[in-house]
Design a protein around this motif. Structure first.
Motif, PDB file in Angstrom:
ATOM      1  N   GLN A 128       0.832  -1.341   0.332  1.00  0.00           N
ATOM      2  CA  GLN A 128       0.068   0.037   0.034  1.00  0.00           C
ATOM      3  C   GLN A 128       0.335   1.424  -0.016  1.00  0.00           C
ATOM      4  O   GLN A 128       0.559   2.239  -0.313  1.00  0.00           O
ATOM      5  CB  GLN A 128      -1.189  -0.245   1.221  1.00  0.00           C
ATOM      6  CG  GLN A 128      -2.286  -1.196   0.938  1.00  0.00           C
ATOM      7  CD  GLN A 128      -2.748  -0.925  -0.307  1.00  0.00           C
ATOM      8  OE1 GLN A 128      -3.207  -0.619  -0.503  1.00  0.00           O
ATOM      9  NE2 GLN A 128      -2.463  -2.410  -1.072  1.00  0.00           N
ATOM     10  N   GLN A 129       1.859   1.054   0.101  1.00  0.00           N
ATOM     11  CA  GLN A 129       2.923   2.864  -0.034  1.00  0.00           C
ATOM     12  C   GLN A 129       3.453   2.339  -1.511  1.00  0.00           C
ATOM     13  O   GLN A 129       4.310   3.352  -1.428  1.00  0.00           O
ATOM     14  CB  GLN A 129       4.361   2.363   0.903  1.00  0.00           C
ATOM     15  CG  GLN A 129       3.373   1.762   2.757  1.00  0.00           C
ATOM     16  CD  GLN A 129       4.370   2.290   3.593  1.00  0.00           C
ATOM     17  OE1 GLN A 129       5.548   2.172   3.266  1.00  0.00           O
ATOM     18  NE2 GLN A 129       4.560   1.173   4.846  1.00  0.00           N
ATOM     19  N   THR A 130       3.682   1.466  -2.701  1.00  0.00           N
ATOM     20  CA  THR A 130       3.622   1.706  -3.784  1.00  0.00           C
ATOM     21  C   THR A 130       2.681   2.796  -4.949  1.00  0.00           C
ATOM     22  O   THR A 130       1.769   2.632  -4.488  1.00  0.00           O
ATOM     23  CB  THR A 130       3.908   0.852  -4.350  1.00  0.00           C
ATOM     24  OG1 THR A 130       2.950   0.034  -4.289  1.00  0.00           O
ATOM     25  CG2 THR A 130       4.790  -0.730  -3.733  1.00  0.00           C
ATOM     26  N   LYS A 131       3.541   3.347  -5.631  1.00  0.00           N
ATOM     27  CA  LYS A 131       2.464   3.870  -6.358  1.00  0.00           C
ATOM     28  C   LYS A 131       1.904   3.425  -6.827  1.00  0.00           C
ATOM     29  O   LYS A 131       0.411   4.191  -7.471  1.00  0.00           O
ATOM     30  CB  LYS A 131       3.545   4.556  -7.924  1.00  0.00           C
ATOM     31  CG  LYS A 131       2.743   5.333  -8.830  1.00  0.00           C
ATOM     32  CD  LYS A 131       3.831   5.788  -9.545  1.00  0.00           C
ATOM     33  CE  LYS A 131       2.750   6.616 -10.806  1.00  0.00           C
ATOM     34  NZ  LYS A 131       2.189   7.627 -10.084  1.00  0.00           N
ATOM     35  N   ASP A 132       1.157   1.823  -7.326  1.00  0.00           N
ATOM     36  CA  ASP A 132       0.216   1.520  -8.213  1.00  0.00           C
ATOM     37  C   ASP A 132      -1.336   1.271  -6.505  1.00  0.00           C
ATOM     38  O   ASP A 132      -2.114   0.857  -7.357  1.00  0.00           O
ATOM     39  CB  ASP A 132       0.682  -0.483  -7.752  1.00  0.00           C
ATOM     40  CG  ASP A 132       1.520  -0.132  -9.053  1.00  0.00           C
ATOM     41  OD1 ASP A 132       1.461   0.469  -9.318  1.00  0.00           O
ATOM     42  OD2 ASP A 132       2.650  -1.479  -9.497  1.00  0.00           O
ATOM     43  N   ALA A 133      -0.720   1.632  -5.563  1.00  0.00           N
ATOM     44  CA  ALA A 133      -1.662   1.557  -4.215  1.00  0.00           C
ATOM     45  C   ALA A 133      -2.285   3.176  -4.180  1.00  0.00           C
ATOM     46  O   ALA A 133      -3.364   3.675  -3.324  1.00  0.00           O
ATOM     47  CB  ALA A 133      -1.331   0.995  -2.664  1.00  0.00           C
ATOM     48  N   ASP A 134      -2.194   3.980  -4.797  1.00  0.00           N
ATOM     49  CA  ASP A 134      -2.220   5.572  -4.660  1.00  0.00           C
ATOM     50  C   ASP A 134      -3.595   5.312  -4.621  1.00  0.00           C
ATOM     51  O   ASP A 134      -4.721   5.099  -5.591  1.00  0.00           O
ATOM     52  CB  ASP A 134      -1.254   6.692  -5.448  1.00  0.00           C
ATOM     53  CG  ASP A 134      -0.143   6.403  -5.966  1.00  0.00           C
ATOM     54  OD1 ASP A 134       0.119   6.328  -4.779  1.00  0.00           O
ATOM     55  OD2 ASP A 134       0.262   7.607  -6.719  1.00  0.00           O
ATOM     56  N   THR A 135      -4.118   6.547  -4.552  1.00  0.00           N
ATOM     57  CA  THR A 135      -5.778   6.945  -4.433  1.00  0.00           C
ATOM     58  C   THR A 135      -5.697   7.502  -6.210  1.00  0.00           C
ATOM     59  O   THR A 135      -5.180   7.993  -6.734  1.00  0.00           O
ATOM     60  CB  THR A 135      -5.462   8.254  -3.471  1.00  0.00           C
ATOM     61  OG1 THR A 135      -5.255   7.945  -2.361  1.00  0.00           O
ATOM     62  CG2 THR A 135      -7.724   8.909  -3.640  1.00  0.00           C
ATOM     63  N   PRO A 136      -7.088   6.567  -6.249  1.00  0.00           N
ATOM     64  CA  PRO A 136      -7.771   6.918  -7.598  1.00  0.00           C
ATOM     65  C   PRO A 136      -7.709   8.135  -8.051  1.00  0.00           C
ATOM     66  O   PRO A 136      -8.434   9.373  -7.249  1.00  0.00           O
ATOM     67  CB  PRO A 136      -9.283   6.141  -7.698  1.00  0.00           C
ATOM     68  CG  PRO A 136      -9.395   5.202  -6.796  1.00  0.00           C
ATOM     69  CD  PRO A 136      -8.507   5.924  -5.575  1.00  0.00           C
ATOM     70  N   VAL A 137      -7.055   8.515  -9.559  1.00  0.00           N
ATOM     71  CA  VAL A 137      -7.981  10.203  -9.549  1.00  0.00           C
ATOM     72  C   VAL A 137      -8.385   9.748 -11.096  1.00  0.00           C
ATOM     73  O   VAL A 137      -8.621   8.439 -12.307  1.00  0.00           O
ATOM     74  CB  VAL A 137      -6.514  10.177 -10.297  1.00  0.00           C
ATOM     75  CG1 VAL A 137      -5.206  10.987  -8.726  1.00  0.00           C
ATOM     76  CG2 VAL A 137      -5.468   9.740 -11.078  1.00  0.00           C
ATOM     77  N   THR A 188     -13.991   4.307  -6.524  1.00  0.00           N
ATOM     78  CA  THR A 188     -14.974   4.332  -7.826  1.00  0.00           C
ATOM     79  C   THR A 188     -15.830   3.637  -7.922  1.00  0.00           C
ATOM     80  O   THR A 188     -16.684   3.306  -8.284  1.00  0.00           O
ATOM     81  CB  THR A 188     -13.760   4.507  -8.947  1.00  0.00           C
ATOM     82  OG1 THR A 188     -13.364   2.587  -8.135  1.00  0.00           O
ATOM     83  CG2 THR A 188     -12.656   5.114  -8.742  1.00  0.00           C
ATOM     84  N   ALA A 189     -16.551   2.677  -6.722  1.00  0.00           N
ATOM     85  CA  ALA A 189     -17.163   1.677  -6.966  1.00  0.00           C
ATOM     86  C   ALA A 189     -18.875   2.052  -6.983  1.00  0.00           C
ATOM     87  O   ALA A 189     -19.422   1.369  -7.850  1.00  0.00           O
ATOM     88  CB  ALA A 189     -17.366   0.922  -5.885  1.00  0.00           C
ATOM     89  N   PRO A 190     -18.551   3.529  -6.400  1.00  0.00           N
ATOM     90  CA  PRO A 190     -20.366   3.913  -7.310  1.00  0.00           C
ATOM     91  C   PRO A 190     -20.514   3.790  -8.230  1.00  0.00           C
ATOM     92  O   PRO A 190     -22.233   3.882  -8.663  1.00  0.00           O
ATOM     93  CB  PRO A 190     -20.425   5.003  -5.973  1.00  0.00           C
ATOM     94  CG  PRO A 190     -19.713   4.828  -4.543  1.00  0.00           C
ATOM     95  CD  PRO A 190     -18.160   4.194  -5.715  1.00  0.00           C
ATOM     96  N   LEU A 191     -19.700   3.423  -8.824  1.00  0.00           N
ATOM     97  CA  LEU A 191     -19.779   4.072 -10.693  1.00  0.00           C
ATOM     98  C   LEU A 191     -20.519   2.889 -11.384  1.00  0.00           C
ATOM     99  O   LEU A 191     -20.909   3.218 -12.106  1.00  0.00           O
ATOM    100  CB  LEU A 191     -18.687   4.397 -11.189  1.00  0.00           C
ATOM    101  CG  LEU A 191     -17.639   6.318 -10.872  1.00  0.00           C
ATOM    102  CD1 LEU A 191     -16.873   6.408 -11.560  1.00  0.00           C
ATOM    103  CD2 LEU A 191     -19.333   7.318 -11.157  1.00  0.00           C
ATOM    104  N   GLY A 192     -20.882   1.820 -10.575  1.00  0.00           N
ATOM    105  CA  GLY A 192     -21.130   0.808 -11.263  1.00  0.00           C
ATOM    106  C   GLY A 192     -20.606   0.036 -12.350  1.00  0.00           C
ATOM    107  O   GLY A 192     -18.911   0.242 -12.494  1.00  0.00           O
TER     108      GLY A 192
END
Length: 97
Positions: free
Chosen positions: A20-29, A82-86
Motif C-alpha cells: 500500500q506504500q507503492t505508486k500502484d496503490a495511490d488513491t484513484p484519480v 470508484t465502486a459507486p460508478l458501477g
C-alpha cells in the motif's frame, strides 16, 4: 477508459501494508488529456465530480495524461472510491466539484 490496478483487485494485496506504500496503490484519480481538461475548464489537480447515469457521483482529483484520446477519462476500477460508478463500461460525466 478503465483498468483495475494490481493493488486494488486482490484482498490480500489490498491489506499488505508494504504494498500500500507503492505508486500502484495511490488513491484513484480521473485522468484526461490537455484538450479534454481545457474543454471542461478543469485544471490538473483540481477536484472533479464524476457520475455515471443514475449511480451516485464521486469526487476525484483530475490529472493530466497526454496519452489519452480527446473526450476520454481514465478512472481506475476495483477501488472503494470508484465502486459507486458501477460497470466498467459506463459513459461518465465530469464537471468541476
Amino acid at each position: 477508459v478503465t483498468d483495475v490496478p494490481i493493488h486494488y483487485a486482490d484482498p490480500l494485496v489490498r491489506r499488505a501494508a508494504s504494498l500500500q506504500q507503492t505508486k500502484d496503490a495511490d488513491t484513484p484519480v480521473a485522468t484526461m488529456n490537455k484538450a479534454t481538461l481545457a474543454r471542461l475548464g478543469i485544471a490538473d489537480g483540481e477536484a472533479v465530480r464524476v457520475g455515471a447515469g443514475d449511480t451516485p457521483s464521486i469526487v476525484l482529483a483530475a490529472r493530466l495524461d497526454s496519452g489519452l484520446p480527446d473526450n476520454a477519462v481514465r478512472i481506475p476500477a476495483g477501488h472503494e472510491l470508484t465502486a459507486p460508478l458501477g460497470a466498467m463500461t459506463s459513459t461518465v460525466s465530469v464537471e468541476r466539484a
